[in-house]
Design an enzyme around this catalytic site. Structure first.
Site, PDB file in Angstrom:
ATOM      1  N   GLU A 195      11.602  -0.918  -4.632  1.00  0.00           N
ATOM      2  CA  GLU A 195      11.395  -0.694  -6.063  1.00  0.00           C
ATOM      3  C   GLU A 195      12.674  -0.404  -6.854  1.00  0.00           C
ATOM      4  O   GLU A 195      12.790   0.645  -7.493  1.00  0.00           O
ATOM      5  CB  GLU A 195      10.385   0.440  -6.263  1.00  0.00           C
ATOM      6  CG  GLU A 195       9.046   0.127  -5.627  1.00  0.00           C
ATOM      7  CD  GLU A 195       8.005   1.224  -5.835  1.00  0.00           C
ATOM      8  OE1 GLU A 195       8.350   2.286  -6.376  1.00  0.00           O
ATOM      9  OE2 GLU A 195       6.845   1.012  -5.446  1.00  0.00           O
ATOM     10  N   GLU A 302       1.974  -5.137   0.220  1.00  0.00           N
ATOM     11  CA  GLU A 302       1.194  -3.883   0.120  1.00  0.00           C
ATOM     12  C   GLU A 302      -0.111  -4.130  -0.641  1.00  0.00           C
ATOM     13  O   GLU A 302      -0.493  -3.350  -1.515  1.00  0.00           O
ATOM     14  CB  GLU A 302       2.006  -2.790  -0.593  1.00  0.00           C
ATOM     15  CG  GLU A 302       3.346  -2.496   0.062  1.00  0.00           C
ATOM     16  CD  GLU A 302       4.086  -1.320  -0.570  1.00  0.00           C
ATOM     17  OE1 GLU A 302       3.467  -0.537  -1.313  1.00  0.00           O
ATOM     18  OE2 GLU A 302       5.294  -1.193  -0.316  1.00  0.00           O
TER      19      GLU A 302
HETATM   20  C1  GLA Z   1       4.795   2.106  -3.067  1.00  0.00           C
HETATM   21  C2  GLA Z   1       5.464   2.229  -1.732  1.00  0.00           C
HETATM   22  C3  GLA Z   1       4.491   2.430  -0.608  1.00  0.00           C
HETATM   23  C4  GLA Z   1       3.413   3.419  -0.949  1.00  0.00           C
HETATM   24  C5  GLA Z   1       2.807   3.088  -2.295  1.00  0.00           C
HETATM   25  C6  GLA Z   1       1.753   4.065  -2.709  1.00  0.00           C
HETATM   26  O1  GLA Z   1       4.172   0.925  -3.252  1.00  0.00           O
HETATM   27  O2  GLA Z   1       6.266   1.117  -1.435  1.00  0.00           O
HETATM   28  O3  GLA Z   1       5.188   2.863   0.527  1.00  0.00           O
HETATM   29  O4  GLA Z   1       3.908   4.697  -0.919  1.00  0.00           O
HETATM   30  O5  GLA Z   1       3.826   3.086  -3.274  1.00  0.00           O
HETATM   31  O6  GLA Z   1       2.273   5.354  -2.888  1.00  0.00           O
END
Ligand code: GLA
Length: 382
Positions: A195, A302
């Protein structure tokens, strides 16, 4: 202190994402059956599997295949976030092994979990996941080496207190080298920076590493990772690009310019937390194509699709899963990792409240229409 900071950050996150839920798109999902893990269905044989390209499928018709076998025979990495503390729960373990061929430690490899103090390391939970994965021929992906965001992240306080660039550089180098080298035979791919962009925006997030190491911190961190682990896949992972076109364009620009500056980026992960409940296949497809045109591999890393209460329409949720798999598999993308697989265990409950039921299995491990959608798309790929 660190716990308090997380609580404060989550307190901001909850209304923010709740606002996004309200603002974005129609509702998603509730329950039914689907696939081989239907309510009341018996256990099917678990295949002996490895990375998808190496694993022979041991079933012929789709209905005779576990989801994992479908993924293997389609050449698709179908992964999940996994938690070490749940591996002893029989239904969790059995459902995972019948459905998925790859795991990503959900918390255990994050900086605050594995390296909570300058000289304190907590390898036990990751070791347990690696052992489990080895015993069951699961792939393991590493997540995440450097992650500092406004709302939620994994950078511990002791790192946030370092303001000297050389000291921080040394600490980052030691953290990355120690973590990657310990798992070098188990993990072939790492989220090096998680991120880097603002969650809801297009600018680089001015995180601690950027403030102290400088505007090109991302390029530097990737080079540090390459020096530590010359043979491993180095990935950048980003959130909320699936429903923010301007952020998607910013991500493509960031990858392009970072590659031009010499960052050894092998792949880009699109997280796929679809807080709005759905996504356009064509725009996600275009983003994947634009990134692949830069020469990097792309994966969905994710995926979860929160459903809005009070009556989450499960077919809408299934359609969102179908669209994401379609967008990925219609390009060179050959991996979709879910952020958990059962509504019984999802980060969404703790962060946004329960009832959003974002995953393909319900709280009792019964398959939902989302699983059927996944199976159908995998079957079409075989
Ligand atoms: C982000 C992170 C994940 C997880 C999510 C939800 O997407 O990359 O590791 O922690 O947040 O908290």
């Amino acid at each position: 202190m660190w716990d308090r900071l997380k609580v404060v950050k989550r307190a901001f996150l909850r209304p923010l994402v709740a606002g996004m839920l309200t603002a974005l798109m129609p509702a998603a999902a509730a329950c039914s059956d689907g696939g081989e893990q239907r309510t009341g269905a018996g256990t099917r044989p678990t295949s002996s599997l490895n990375a998808p390209e190496r694993a022979p499928a041991k079933c012929s018709t789709a209905s005779a295949c576990t989801t994992r076998q479908l993924a293997d025979s389609a050449g698709v990495t179908l992964g999940t976030a996994v938690r070490a503390d749940l591996l002893d729960e029989p239904a969790y373990r059995d459902t995972l092994l019948k459905t998925l061929n790859s795991v990503t430690p959900e918390y255990e490899l994050k900086w605050d979990a594995i390296h909570p103090g300058p000289d304190t390391w907590n390898f036990g939970p990751v070791d347990a996941i690696v052992k489990f994965a080895r015993s069951h021929d699961l792939r393991v992906k590493g997540h995440a080496l450097v992650w500092d965001q406004k709302l939620v992240d994994s950078t511990p306080d002791w790192v946030l207190r370092i303001n000297d660039p050389d000291e921080l550089r040394t600490v980052v180098t030691k953290h990355i080298a120690t973590t990657m080298r310990r798992y070098t035979t188990a993990v072939d791919r790492w989220d090096v920076v998680n991120e880097p962009l603002e969650t809801l925006g297009t600018a680089m997030y001015n995180n601690h590493f950027r403030k102290v190491l400088g505007a090109d911190y991302l390029v530097e961190v990737f080079k540090i990772a390459r020096a530590a682990a010359p043979a491993e896949q180095l990935w950048l992972n980003e959130a909320a690009v699936e429903f923010q076109p301007a952020k998607a364009a910013a991500l493509v620009d960031l990858v392009r310019t970072s590659l031009e500056k010499g960052a050894p980026i092998d792949g880009v992960g699109l997280q796929g937390h679809l807080v709005g409940g759905t996504v356009e296949s064509s725009s996600l497809q275009q983003l994947i194509a634009d990134l692949e045109a830069l020469g990097v591999t792309v994966a969905i890393t994710e995926l979860d699709v929160p459903a809005r209460d009070p009556v989450p329409p499960l077919e809408v949720q299934a359609d969102s899963y179908r669209r994401v798999f379609e967008a990925c598999l219609s390009q060179r993308c050959r991996e979709v990792t879910l952020w958990g697989f059962t509504d019984r265990h999802t980060w969404i409950d703790a962060t946004l409240g329960s009832g959003l039921e974002p995953l393909p299995f319900d709280r009792n491990y019964r398959a939902k229409p989302a699983l059927t959608a996944i199976r159908e798309r995998l079957d079409a790929q075989r």
